[in-house]
Design a protein around this motif. Sequence first.
Motif, PDB file in Angstrom:
ATOM      1  N   ILE A   1       0.644  -9.739  -3.073  1.00  0.00           N
ATOM      2  CA  ILE A   1       1.712  -9.061  -2.325  1.00  0.00           C
ATOM      3  C   ILE A   1       2.813  -8.624  -3.292  1.00  0.00           C
ATOM      4  CG2 ILE A   1       3.539  -9.381  -0.615  1.00  0.00           C
ATOM      5  CD1 ILE A   1       1.628 -11.255   0.902  1.00  0.00           C
TER       6      ILE A   1
ATOM      7  N   GLU B   1       0.040 -14.443  -2.329  1.00  0.00           N
ATOM      8  CA  GLU B   1       1.455 -14.157  -2.577  1.00  0.00           C
ATOM      9  C   GLU B   1       1.613 -13.260  -3.813  1.00  0.00           C
ATOM     10  OE1 GLU B   1       4.086 -14.580  -0.962  1.00  0.00           O
ATOM     11  OE2 GLU B   1       3.945 -16.338   0.330  1.00  0.00           O
TER      12      GLU B   1
ATOM     13  N   ARG C   1      -2.649 -14.610   3.662  1.00  0.00           N
ATOM     14  CA  ARG C   1      -1.653 -15.607   3.309  1.00  0.00           C
ATOM     15  C   ARG C   1      -1.385 -16.570   4.468  1.00  0.00           C
ATOM     16  NH1 ARG C   1       4.278 -13.431   2.337  1.00  0.00           N
ATOM     17  NH2 ARG C   1       3.906 -12.965   4.539  1.00  0.00           N
TER      18      ARG C   1
ATOM     19  N   GLN D   1      -1.201 -10.144   4.140  1.00  0.00           N
ATOM     20  CA  GLN D   1      -0.359 -10.956   5.024  1.00  0.00           C
ATOM     21  C   GLN D   1      -1.212 -11.805   5.956  1.00  0.00           C
ATOM     22  OE1 GLN D   1       1.952  -7.701   6.525  1.00  0.00           O
ATOM     23  NE2 GLN D   1       3.628  -8.018   5.068  1.00  0.00           N
TER      24      GLN D   1
ATOM     25  N   HIS E   1       8.194 -12.974  -3.853  1.00  0.00           N
ATOM     26  CA  HIS E   1       6.791 -13.352  -3.610  1.00  0.00           C
ATOM     27  C   HIS E   1       6.165 -13.976  -4.861  1.00  0.00           C
ATOM     28  CE1 HIS E   1       6.321 -11.721   0.409  1.00  0.00           C
ATOM     29  NE2 HIS E   1       6.939 -10.616   0.046  1.00  0.00           N
TER      30      HIS E   1
END
Length: 940
Positions: free
Chosen positions: A777, A774, A758, A755, A793
């Motif tokens: 994730i 992404e 990103r 996170q 995602h």
Amino acid sequence: MDRIEMTTPLSFAVLGPVRAWRDQSEIDLGTRQQRLILALLLARAGGAVSVAELVDLLWDSDPPPSAVNVVHRHVGMLRRRFEPGLPTRAAGSVLIRDGAEYRLRIDGESLDLLRFRRLVAQAAGSSGEPAVELYREALALWRDRCASGLQPGGRAHPEFVAVDGERFAAVRAATDAALRAGCVHAVLPAIRLAAEYEPLDEALQARLLLALAADGRRAEALAAYADIEHRLADELGIQPGGDLRAARDSVLDQDASTDGSRSRRGVRRAELELSQPTRAEPPAQLPADHPHFTGRRDVLAAAEELLAGDRRTSALVIDGMPGVGKTTLAVHLAHQLAARFPDGQLHADLRGFDSGDSVMTPAEALRGFLWSLGVAPAAIPAELHAQAGLYRSILAERRMLILLDNCRDWDQIRHLLPGTGGSLVIATSRRRITGVAGPAGAHPLHLDLLTHAEARELLTRRLGDAAAADPGAVDEIIARCGRLPLALALVATRSVGRPGLSLPAVAGELAEADGRLAGFGDTHADLEAIFSWSYRALTPEAARLFRLLPLHPAGELSAEATAALGGLSLRSARGLLAELGAQLLVQPGDGRWRMHDLLRAYAVELGEEHDDAAERDAAIERVYDYYQLSAYAAHLPLQPQVPLPEPEPSERGVTGPGFTGRADAMAWFAAEQRVLTAIVARAKERGRPRTAWQIALALQNFFQDTAQFRQWATTMSTGLAATGDDPAAQALLHRSLAGACYFLADLDRGLSHLQHARALFERLGRRNEQGHAENNIAEIRLDQRRYHEAIWHAEAARALFRAEGNVRGATNALLVIARAQGWLGRHAEALGMFVEARRQFEALGDLHGTGTTQAWLAHTYSMIDDLPHAMATWQQAIDIFRDARATHHTAEVLVSIGDFHSANGDPALAGQAWSEALAELDGTDSPMARRIRDRLLWHR
């Protein structure tokens, strides 16, 4: 052993649940943590246990900041349980502290483990029925596994496993003795119990068969064989080995005659076959013996006496000051003993007294040993304890000689010692290692200076008639060298190289030399003069290089790194290294050059004296340039998803090497790993943060492919700390850390790093890298079974990849979407997406992507009960991954096949597939391997 100064005697038990008594009254030992601490102290049987070991014992990972204080508090509470009324901070007389270590003061009769060892030793020295009775008495002391019931999840500490190993070794010896004496009934209960504890120990099970047959229980013996044969096939997918087959054949060979003579012949034949396993070509790693070895007869005799007097001897640890000849003695002793260890020899220089970042870790040494013992790199566990357990398991049935040179302390070598079996470690250390005298079978040997006679013998063997012709000069040289073997060897080498120089002149030069090697005091007052003698014989260019060598981050270096350090051409560097080697100032080995610690210290002093700070700084900068450029070049053949930005050319004219392919690059990373991680740790302090994080990222694929997940996480964390306010670097490091966390099964932490990555990529407008974050994730959300989030995602990743024209990235994202659709029961949509993904991967020539797609396509077929298509497609995936030597992915496919069979009520086929998967991983401690073992245990 220290005498216990207490009026009321204490006694302890660790061969089962941990217990303690005062007279006949049992003592309440408190909490589980307190009993664990006591258990490890008892397993050491009076030997020292460091506070660091106790912290590791109580917390598998991430101990709290207060861990050391908690340990001290538990120890204090144990003291007061042993000695009621003891003041809060009093040391007591039972559980005593020695620096950063603790030990129990116990005698041979107050601990069941020591009584067991005494009885086993007596039995080993006896024969016939008296020996069997001693073994029976020893084994009767056991009530359960060592320190049973203390560690959740069934995982035992390696120290407790080693003690258990002593039990099983005693059971095997007791069985052999009872079979020879014809009285197996005396130990049969102990054999049965041990066989129940270790159902997959073929040597133990073979002896159970022989014992049952010898006791007239032939039918039971054959039934036991059928049971273990089924268990091996069901749980491990293997057939019984030679030991078990020989035992079964001996049972079948028996006839029904009452004299039983044929039975005894069959048993004897099986015993012989049990002792002669078939081995592959054994490793032979001992360095060459020194051609001029002299003296040390007392130490060699002491070693022989220890080996003859204590059959449990598993380690000889030679200590002594630098230059006293520890390595030379250890190598000579190892060559003398090598014939007694038919399964080969291992050798490692642990570099215990190099700079902190250069010391070889136990994990690094174990990886090398396991590799030499035939364990595939991908199958080597990531955890140190798991590595040590696998190493000891392999050694348990072998007789090997292990030479460990330059050990720093007990913590560095304790994981490298064999647990049971007939192997021997010979170790050397510059200082006396605390803790050696604790474990059974480990013995210290102190090496002092040569005697005057030995020193004279050394010089005479090297100098010949010249030494015999002038004994007065020889005596003066011996005195000036302080009887230090290294110094004497240097004098002799230099004298041979200068035939016109008489020994009186040599002695005169030593007497006239002023200056000492700092840090060694009066004992070796003239060692610096001896070193300076060799140094003055160098050309100016070689002398300059000698002074620069200690500036390299590690204790050994390649010719290419030497060229960068000195600002030289590769040809010049090789020539100067050869000149230094001729003067014994550096030593070659495996394409690298190493400097002795004393010479390194001397070179540091010379460099500080003769070279200005600017020149020394420039040398360090050249080395950092070399490794930054080389790491970048080496990471490209490993095909990273996100290649690093290319470093700027060196302002100092340094260039990196070229690499012919993946194997070449992996070999370079393996050789330079220690140097690279040291530079990552130091570069920021030198004002080169970019060097730190770029080298860290360059190591990522190497760490992943060699399953060094913890080292991966540590190195990336260090690199992240060096990124400062560089958001692009921070994003790349966060994403790499997420990968390490994923393989360590720490999904929450991995998600947090992703996170961060990103958000940074999005802010920087780097859509391709944002797409990778992404999609990563999405992968984690799949593992967490949050399928709708995974699709969201992956769709976001796919849109980013398409915008950047990244077909491979978009196809990877499609694969994640298809997997999620399948788990959601949307099988038709999933099948269509998998077929499209396979077409894209095949067009790209991406074998990994094609194999992964086939595996998931087969899984989806299985969900809709299309068994023919599922099995055929799974087999295609296995063939692709095996061709690519991708064992981890092959195992994943086999697990899927096993899960399918299990869900469809066919446990036999499920167990076969899971066993094949476990064999692919071959002993790893990965999360997937543990899940496979759980499946096999559940379906017993």
